[in-house]
Enzyme design. Structure first.
Site, PDB file in Angstrom:
ATOM      1  CD  GLU A 124      -2.017  -2.245   1.253  1.00 10.43           C
ATOM      2  OE1 GLU A 124      -0.780  -2.500   1.762  1.00 10.43           O
ATOM      3  OE2 GLU A 124      -2.833  -3.211   1.197  1.00 10.43           O
ATOM      4  CG  HIS A 148     -10.215  -6.758   7.510  1.00 12.43           C
ATOM      5  ND1 HIS A 148      -9.262  -6.902   8.271  1.00 12.43           N
ATOM      6  CD2 HIS A 148      -9.915  -7.088   6.403  1.00 12.43           C
ATOM      7  CE1 HIS A 148      -8.268  -7.245   7.584  1.00 12.43           C
ATOM      8  NE2 HIS A 148      -8.841  -7.430   6.291  1.00 12.43           N
TER       9      HIS A 148
END
Ligand SMILES: Cc1ncc(C[n+]2csc(CCOP(=O)(O)OP(=O)(O)O)c2C)c(N)n1
Ligand SMILES: Cc1ncc(C[n+]2csc(CCOP(=O)(O)OP(=O)(O)O)c2C)c(N)n1
Ligand SMILES: [Mg+2]
Ligand SMILES: [Mg+2]
Lengths: 333, 338, 333, 338
Positions: free
Chosen positions: B63, B132
């Site tokens: 990322e 998440h």
């Protein structure tokens, strides 16, 4: 052609000009310390004394349309790429004459006409950004090359690993130059990683790599040229490790007392300015007199630059509120 | 030409991406599994096929690298859109967005623009557990130079995505994951400006400001409570639409923010604080927030259903607050929890 | 001794028990898919079908006082370390019987008595944490070993690079096990990095490294034992790459249609259960009858586990508010 | 035994670290250049010498690795203190703090504690420019499981650091960099509990809530304005001391938050929002925040001096607001900027 672009052309075309630029950088950096003492400079600043050859050798092999992403230790690279000493020192002094109008400071130098992205003060932060610039070149079908310059210490941060792998798998036209001056702040490289030949890390990404003598502008040019050729011709990225040494401390406050005895002196024997002087003298391109003249002229020039910057205005309050958002329709001129 | 059709929220995203990619060859998309696999949430269906591997790329699990690459590519004339699969993953890449992208224009004396978009799915409700399921607007909110939007239906998903891509500055698009499968009518000619809130229901008794998946909950709660509320979908978190919200509260005299964020400090605190500072003398009742409790998102379906504000609970608080003018207790206070 | 510790002892001491545990894991994972269909499981889940040997071989070579940091793909490792199938399945079903009382879910399994830290759902997130556990052992003068298990995809993330370098320079008693199942989600390894033998990345940190056959429990044990010995005796970290294959898709929705034809079948020939069966049969430690019996018994057992978990209660609302802060005086029991 | 002495803020930190390390052999310190060099800001002077290289360690430039290592070490019985040199660098490591450390206890059914401390220098005023001068409380604020403190003087630096190390949960200590050199009296027996605000001045006309370097500014502004303000140093940002703040505002009827954070959404929004929701009916004037403008931190000394709220400007707003009951304009609104 702008003065800046002429300054750039000089280092691209002429080895005496390269020598002169190295002198300019040396003289410039030495002035900085004095200016701190007078309070004319605040915050911090990171000198590149001893690393002039890397800056100039790099600039010599790139086009202004190529892109360089460097770090807070960026004065030399900025000057080598062609920024005027006024725009660099002005920025360091927070004056309107500075390349960023005084709101950026010593760690953030920029001139997009010369291919210098705003230097980053985040260790490793520029590595993925350079890969991204290369991605743009690749996607646009341009033959531009992006360069990321960072330190030995930066090679231990995640962005290094991720950035190199991404560049490798996408075969991006980017050159990673690890300026291995053996220190990250006050820590010697052997205390922060077991691997001393950092270019070998490229093996993790099957990327071509090699070390160069960062104290010799010609060696730098040769190495950079090889990588530039590969990148420009679609051959993908390269990791170059430049073996250099930081003659000053990490930043202004640092006396560098942590250095082992004799280490500085050993490296000073390979002072990049001396190395180039000897070469140019031996080949008859310079004389001792001319060298003395260059140095004393440069000293005068930089004193003039200091005066100019001191006379330059302080930014207005309004300038704090500018350049945060892009005005409609004004994108990337 | 205006074309309306019913599509899922995630399809609206695909449509917006495709329309922008057709209109502007500098738009590109990259992220984990967005190309060959067409997106973990199928938000890039057909894009690789139509636009090819130069413009639609899979990345390694990196990322930091690909967010940073978007910064560099954007500076050099591309309009990259990157996908952060779950908003939490920005925790390994935040530097590039907040400390690099958002400051590039400032640090280049206005020469550089960074027209990049970071998309990230966020929020709870699908059983993805505490790492998440968060909404993390705060990570990006108070960042001059960065815009943050969050669509609440398919139309907004389409229109805000187009606006985000067209924007010359970095924009973060928060996509409430639970909405991906929801259907809605999308008029592709309808524009939503970044920075403009959407008044979804006009009312006189109270202003309800909401965002993302809480917009549907708020709408249903207003119905259930039978109050004449003005429902505002904030849509843009930064820079939020002070004007629309202030005008509405001037009219209704009451403000309730319904948000999927911890009680101690979500984006709604800023709305309540700012409105109060500005309209203090004209308020009829205490402005307040209806939020999640200050706990990590629980996995169990039973718990997760209660974690986000529910229609019933929002309705209760709407009615109570209008009646009393004071801030109602949260459900967990009522239950004596915490 | 708790049942869990007995389960752990079994895989440490007995190769038939190891075989049985592999069967248990296989049976367990196969049940999960069915439970999704019935709606008994929500969210997502990541099966380790085909990777049973790695889980069991690892557990066999560690002490319960050692520490394992694994990932969302952690059912097999949890079972191998000794967690009861009820506590694992219960957690996956969000029930109070689960090891985390149902608030964690499939991606977060934990049992500190068996040395299992809460598995992390952030790719690479566990790598520095394992290094930190090893740091504690080292600083406390204990001979514990920490293990970090992560995927091939995780080897491209910054935390991998930083974590390995830190472990190397501090000579920490930690083992990094890269479970190279050739895929990160839907991406085959060759599309995300140019290097396929990931253990070679250890060279960047001058760390010992090797690959093992992750389909053979004995090979796994041998490799892990070597690294454990090194770590326990002060020799520092090791990077082990286990060559494995994921027989199922990445997570529940995934049909794995992206796999090249024949790839799955090729790897299935080396199904770890088959490999171990053949070995144990050839050495007379098992018979075909006994194998059939073990499998059918296990099938019954796991059906019972499912029933138990289905009958277990849902967490109370109060449990959502617990375990966020440490009560005064209750630290790390 | 109570010992009082005058020392610098940074020395108070050293003293707190040393005292904790003496008291508890599980306390250790690591970070970039904290050992041999004794800290880039000299906040670990003498510690390597006294406690040796096992417990005081230099790290590579790897914030993600060493923050994560602190998580693992804390779980396994150590009490690690890590130094993030400049708060911005948490942008490459946030994941470990917010998504791992803060959730470990929840995800272990209450078995695990994570007694780690993350120290970070923050804030503006020293000419470090836009990537090294931010206050970024928002990154860590709305995170159940994580505590956040910020000392405003040497005493608080000492006492809060000790409290943070003794705490069984992860604590982030924000150290206003500009205060490192400030002197103050430190009583080493004085304790400040995490979660307790400090009432630094008792007053009746208005409650001023402040934090970090803004506390001194607020104090001077109160003097200059000649108002009878109650000055509260919030000290703990998460979980903030609702009780003390609410009690004070109940008494004074007015709330002003003075903060070094962007106008659109700093920690003070939460204070203003929460107080308003709770005490709406009893307020005498509009509660409001005095903040920095929504701009990156400028480098120029002239600009930076104006960037943070100044004594003069806070004094002006104090007086104006008491007189009018409404929110005064910010200096940049008055100057017609932005
Ligand atoms: C992410 C991050 N961590 C730490 C720092 C603080 N810092 C600034 S320069 C520096 C040393 C970098 O060393 P190296 O990469 O070798 O470059 P050099 O300074 O020697 O040119 C450090 C640690 C930073 N700016 N960013
Ligand atoms: C930082 C981060 N990025 C992305 C993801 C989404 N994600 C979850 S699993 C996964 C694939 C990981 O692949 P690998 O490391 O090979 O492990 P495997 O799943 O094959 O066991 C991805 C991308 C994540 N959880 N965390
Ligand atoms: Mg260096
Ligand atoms: Mg994998």
């Amino acid at each position: 052609m702008s003065i800046q672009l002429k300054r750039r052309e000089a280092v691209q075309n002429d080895e005496v000009a390269r020598y002169e630029r190295m002198i300019e950088i040396r003289e410039f950096e030495e002035q900085i310390n004095g200016l701190f003492a007078t309070g004319a400079i605040r915050g911090t600043t990171h000198l590149c004394l001893g690393q002039e050859a890397l800056a100039v050798g790099l600039a010599a092999e790139l086009r202004p349309s190529d892109i360089v992403m460097a770090t807070y230790r960026g004065h030399g690279i900025a000057l080598a790429l062609g920024l005027s000493p006024e725009s660099v020192l002005g920025e360091i002094m927070g004056k309107t004459i500075g390349c960023c109008g005084g709101v950026g400071g010593s760690m953030h130098l920029c001139d997009m006409d010369l291919g210098l992205l705003p230097t980053s003060a985040i260790v490793g932060g520029g590595i993925p950004i350079a890969a991204g610039a290369a991605l743009a070149f690749q996607t646009q079908g341009k033959d531009g090359v992006a360069v990321s310059v960072f330190g030995d210490g930066a090679s231990n941060i995640g962005a290094f690993h991720e950035g190199l792998n991404l560049a490798a798998i996408w075969n991006l036209p980017v050159i990673f130059i690890c300026d291995n001056n053996i220190y990250g702040e006050y820590s010697r490289i052997n205390t922060t990683t077991p691997l001393l030949d950092l270019h070998e890390r490229a093996e993790s990404y099957k990327m071509p790599h090699f070390a160069i003598d960062g104290m010799d502008v010609k060696a730098v040019q040769k190495g950079v040229a090889e990588a530039v050729n590969r990148a420009r011709s679609g051959g993908g990225p390269t990791l170059i490790e430049a073996k250099t040494y930081r003659f000053a401390g990490h930043s202004r406050a640092d006396q560098a007392l942590y250095r082992p005895e004799g280490e500085l002196e050993m490296w000073q024997k390979r002072d990049p300015i001396k190395v180039t002087e000897e070469d140019l003298l031996s080949r008859g391109l310079l004389t001792a007199d001319r060298i003395a003249q260059i140095k004393s002229d440069m000293s005068t020039t930089i004193e003039g630059v200091v005066a100019t910057c001191q006379a330059s205005g302080e930014p207005t309050l309004a300038s704090m509120f500018q350049n945060i958002w892009t005005p409609k329709g004004a994108i990337n001129k | 030409m205006s074309t309306s059709s019913v599509m899922r929220f995630r399809q609206a995203i695909v449509a917006a991406l495709a329309d922008e990619m057709r209109a502007d060859s500098s738009v590109m998309l990259f992220g984990e599994d967005v190309a060959e696999a067409e997106g973990p949430f199928k938000t890039s269906e057909g894009l690789l096929k139509e636009f090819g591997p130069l413009r639609v790329r899979d990345t390694p699990i990196s990322e930091m690298a690909f967010t940073g690459a978007a910064v560099g590519a954007a500076i050099m004339g591309m309009k990259p859109v990157v996908e952060i699969m779950f908003m939490e993953f920005l925790g390994v890449a935040l530097d590039q967005l907040v400390t690099e992208a958002a400051k590039m224009r400032y640090l280049s004396n206005g020469v550089i623009s960074v027209p990049m978009v970071v998309r990230a799915s966020c929020g709870s409700g699908l059983g993805f557990g505490s790492q998440h399921s968060q909404t993390l607007e705060n990570w990006v909110a108070a960042t001059p130079g960065l815009k943050v939007v969050c669509p609440s239906d398919a139309q907004a998903a389409y229109s805000l995505m187009r606006a985000a891509i067209q924007d010359s500055d970095p924009v973060m698009v928060l996509e409430p994951r639970i909405l991906y499968a929801e259907r809605g009518t999308v008029d592709t000619s309808h524009r939503i400006e970044i920075g403009k809130a959407r008044v979804l229901r006009v009312g006189s008794e109270v202003t309800v400001v909401s965002l993302g998946q809480m917009v549907n909950v708020s709408r249903a709660a207003i119905e259930l409570a039978g109050v004449d509320a003005e429902l505002i979908d904030l849509a843009t978190v930064v820079p939020w639409d002070r004007e629309t919200v202030l005008e509405s509260v001037k009219k209704t005299g009451r403000l309730i923010v319904v948000e999927e964020a911890p009680q101690s400090g979500g984006w709604g605190s800023e709305i309540v604080a700012s409105v109060t500072s500005n309209l203090f003398g004209t308020l009829k009742g205490a402005p307040f927030r209806i939020t999640t409790p200050d706990v990590p998102v629980p996995y169990s379906g039973v718990l997760e259903a209660k974690f986000v504000p529910t229609v019933e609970d929002v309705a209760r608080q709407l009615k109570e607050s209008i009646a009393s003018g004071t801030t109602p207790k949260s459900w967990w206070e009522l239950e004596g929890l915490k």
